[in-house]
Design a protein around this motif. Sequence first.
Motif: not given
Length: 331
Positions: A285-289, A164-172, A157-160
């Motif tokens: 998750g901060s690397a995977f997603l 999600v958090e890092v992906t939004i913060g970086g890729w948005i 759960f925390i991995l996902i």
Amino acid sequence: MSRVNTAFYAGSIAQCVAYALEAPAPPFPVFVIAYAINGFGIALQDAGANGYVASLTDSPSTKMGILHAVYGLGALSSPLVATQFSQRPRWSFHYLTSLGVALLDTISLIVVFRGKDLDESLAEIGQPPSEKSNSTNEDNKYKQIFRMRAVHYLAFFILIYVGVEVTIGGWIVTFVIDVRHGGPSSGYISAGFFGGLTLGRVGLLWLNKMIGERRVIFLYAILATGLELVIWLVPSLIGGAVAVSFVGMLLGPIYPIAMNHSGRILPPWLLTGAIGWIAGFGQAGSAFLPFITGILASKEGIKSLQPLLVSMMSLMAVLWALVPNAPRRPD
């Protein structure tokens, strides 16, 4: 018990090394190595900080919210600083700001904990040590941790969530520039996301208590998914920027709630080790997603970001439903 605060020191020093390597804008392979060192340092400190706060008996939910709100405050500051440097020839010097913060972090940890282990630190604030199991050797302890399904559900759960958090913060920012045709100031949208994250972790504490921390995560996940659909389907730069901030506010409380829930359902004598695994595994998750996002963006374009986020937020809700609501015996 081993001196768990050694992990704090090692983590903060690792971050100092990483930022010192990144500041002079080295070749790309060195950046990769530096980011790996940085991730290692963050994981150690994340696990230690969450384990310590989850072990507190006096208002742990509020203190966990404050801990992660401070994290959000740092994440809010980072895009603001990075955006200022992005238009300058020596853009990599923004890592010097991070290096300064990491040095302050190292000094603060040394001054506050002074090498004490968890029980000694808790005793200093008047809290008795946690109860022990009948068999407390390290090998048996970790066997118990890895036999508990709740630990693995929480870890995934925390991995996902972290992904999600890092992906939004970086890729948005890339999404806004390429799809919504934003300008050089698009980096401030990422700051808005982390500003919402910070606000949600403190400002929504009342809602967490009113609805119940387990149930409220489903509410946050559903509302955040709905807002992500708005960002995806409504072609508005300003509307998307506002929605991103609200997504941050809704996602913000989820991580500290999950850590509080760990403290309620996991045996006290296993809590620090279990949270170390949950937080460390989740940090992957901060690397995977973001990596998956990059692969999809290279093939399908950055427009693939929103479908990925919507699917991952839905998966997050499913994983939370699997997490037990009551303490389970480790055996």
